[in-house]
Design a protein around this motif. Sequence first.
Motif, mmCIF file in Angstrom:
data_model
loop_
_atom_site.group_PDB
_atom_site.id
_atom_site.type_symbol
_atom_site.label_atom_id
_atom_site.label_comp_id
_atom_site.label_asym_id
_atom_site.label_seq_id
_atom_site.Cartn_x
_atom_site.Cartn_y
_atom_site.Cartn_z
ATOM 1 N N ASN A 40 0.845 -1.190 0.000
ATOM 2 C CA ASN A 40 0.000 0.000 0.000
ATOM 3 C C ASN A 40 0.887 1.250 0.000
ATOM 4 N N PRO A 41 0.325 2.432 -0.198
ATOM 5 C CA PRO A 41 1.146 3.639 -0.283
ATOM 6 C C PRO A 41 2.014 3.908 0.952
ATOM 7 N N ALA A 42 1.502 3.667 2.154
ATOM 8 C CA ALA A 42 2.304 3.917 3.362
ATOM 9 C C ALA A 42 3.483 2.947 3.441
ATOM 10 N N THR A 43 3.269 1.690 3.086
ATOM 11 C CA THR A 43 4.355 0.708 3.089
ATOM 12 C C THR A 43 5.403 1.085 2.054
ATOM 13 N N ARG A 44 4.961 1.452 0.864
ATOM 14 C CA ARG A 44 5.885 1.853 -0.202
ATOM 15 C C ARG A 44 6.680 3.090 0.209
ATOM 16 N N SER A 45 6.010 4.065 0.790
ATOM 17 C CA SER A 45 6.681 5.293 1.212
ATOM 18 C C SER A 45 7.740 4.992 2.261
ATOM 19 N N TRP A 46 7.415 4.145 3.246
ATOM 20 C CA TRP A 46 8.388 3.790 4.274
ATOM 21 C C TRP A 46 9.584 3.056 3.656
ATOM 22 N N ALA A 47 9.338 2.139 2.727
ATOM 23 C CA ALA A 47 10.432 1.395 2.091
ATOM 24 C C ALA A 47 11.344 2.339 1.312
ATOM 25 N N MET A 48 10.761 3.313 0.616
ATOM 26 C CA MET A 48 11.562 4.282 -0.127
ATOM 27 C C MET A 48 12.358 5.179 0.824
ATOM 28 N N TYR A 49 11.733 5.590 1.910
ATOM 29 C CA TYR A 49 12.416 6.380 2.944
ATOM 30 C C TYR A 49 13.594 5.597 3.506
ATOM 31 N N SER A 50 13.374 4.342 3.836
ATOM 32 C CA SER A 50 14.443 3.502 4.398
ATOM 33 C C SER A 50 15.580 3.326 3.408
ATOM 34 N N ALA A 51 15.239 3.086 2.154
ATOM 35 C CA ALA A 51 16.264 2.929 1.111
ATOM 36 C C ALA A 51 17.063 4.221 0.941
ATOM 37 N N ALA A 52 16.385 5.360 0.950
ATOM 38 C CA ALA A 52 17.073 6.641 0.796
ATOM 39 C C ALA A 52 18.010 6.913 1.964
ATOM 40 N N ARG A 53 17.593 6.552 3.180
ATOM 41 C CA ARG A 53 18.476 6.717 4.352
ATOM 42 C C ARG A 53 19.768 5.929 4.167
ATOM 43 N N ILE A 54 19.658 4.699 3.677
ATOM 44 C CA ILE A 54 20.836 3.854 3.480
ATOM 45 C C ILE A 54 21.716 4.423 2.369
ATOM 46 N N VAL A 55 21.100 4.832 1.256
ATOM 47 C CA VAL A 55 21.865 5.386 0.130
ATOM 48 C C VAL A 55 22.619 6.641 0.569
ATOM 49 N N LEU A 56 21.966 7.520 1.317
ATOM 50 C CA LEU A 56 22.636 8.729 1.783
ATOM 51 C C LEU A 56 23.803 8.372 2.706
ATOM 52 N N ALA A 57 23.602 7.414 3.591
ATOM 53 C CA ALA A 57 24.685 6.993 4.488
ATOM 54 C C ALA A 57 25.852 6.398 3.701
ATOM 55 N N MET A 58 25.551 5.685 2.624
ATOM 56 C CA MET A 58 26.612 5.119 1.779
ATOM 57 C C MET A 58 27.346 6.222 1.006
ATOM 58 N N ALA A 59 26.613 7.242 0.573
ATOM 59 C CA ALA A 59 27.215 8.318 -0.225
ATOM 60 C C ALA A 59 28.038 9.267 0.635
ATOM 61 N N ALA A 60 27.587 9.517 1.836
ATOM 62 C CA ALA A 60 28.250 10.488 2.709
ATOM 63 C C ALA A 60 28.356 9.921 4.123
ATOM 64 N N PRO A 61 29.169 8.882 4.300
ATOM 65 C CA PRO A 61 29.272 8.299 5.644
ATOM 66 C C PRO A 61 29.858 9.312 6.629
ATOM 67 N N THR A 62 29.338 9.288 7.817
ATOM 68 C CA THR A 62 29.871 10.160 8.860
ATOM 69 C C THR A 62 31.167 9.550 9.376
ATOM 70 N N PRO A 63 32.032 10.336 9.987
ATOM 71 C CA PRO A 63 33.289 9.786 10.501
ATOM 72 C C PRO A 63 33.076 8.590 11.432
ATOM 73 N N ALA A 64 31.974 8.585 12.162
ATOM 74 C CA ALA A 64 31.719 7.487 13.091
ATOM 75 C C ALA A 64 31.448 6.173 12.359
ATOM 76 N N THR A 65 30.951 6.249 11.105
ATOM 77 C CA THR A 65 30.636 5.027 10.387
ATOM 78 C C THR A 65 31.752 4.577 9.468
ATOM 79 N N GLN A 66 32.796 5.403 9.316
ATOM 80 C CA GLN A 66 33.918 5.014 8.466
ATOM 81 C C GLN A 66 34.851 4.083 9.240
ATOM 82 N N TRP A 67 35.522 3.184 8.522
ATOM 83 C CA TRP A 67 36.423 2.239 9.190
ATOM 84 C C TRP A 67 37.784 2.806 9.269
#
Length: 158
Positions: free
Chosen positions: A131-158
């Motif tokens: 449904n639209p709410a499930t799809r929206s949440w999945a897209m939000y979650s995916a975007a959060r991960i993509v942004l973290a991959m594109a611009a990792p914070t110093p705390a997430t870098q190895w």
Amino acid sequence: MSVRTGVPSMKRIAEAHDRPRFKCWRCNDGATRLERAHAVPSMLGGSDSDPSNYALLCPQCHVDAPDILDGKAFWRWVEHGSVVVEMWDSFRSSALLEATAIKGEDWVVAQFDNMYRMAIFDATGLHEGINPATRSWAMYSAARIVLAMAAPTPATQW
């Protein structure tokens, strides 16, 4: 119709949350028939017997509810409804624009597609379809991960 054993009564669910038993918790409609809606679906590891894993919703709100692994996001949706979906959509747009500025459109499109598929198949339930709410949440979650991959914070870098 099969009856699941161990499913808490609506009275027990309402008492566990200190909420009304005869009104939809999302739209406040005094529907004559409420349904038990899982915060986290049992197919994603949510409990069938814990009253705190349920909300009492009218049939329409139950169909509209996000069917997701993220219980906190489910409860935000119950409390704020479409406002939360709009926030998920807004964040998704700005996160993908920011990631595109860092990594480029081709990279973002490929990563977002992969992360969205993972969110849909690993973190959503499909008993009511997407449904639209499930799809929206999945897209939000995916975007959060993509942004973290594109611009990792110093705390997430190895």
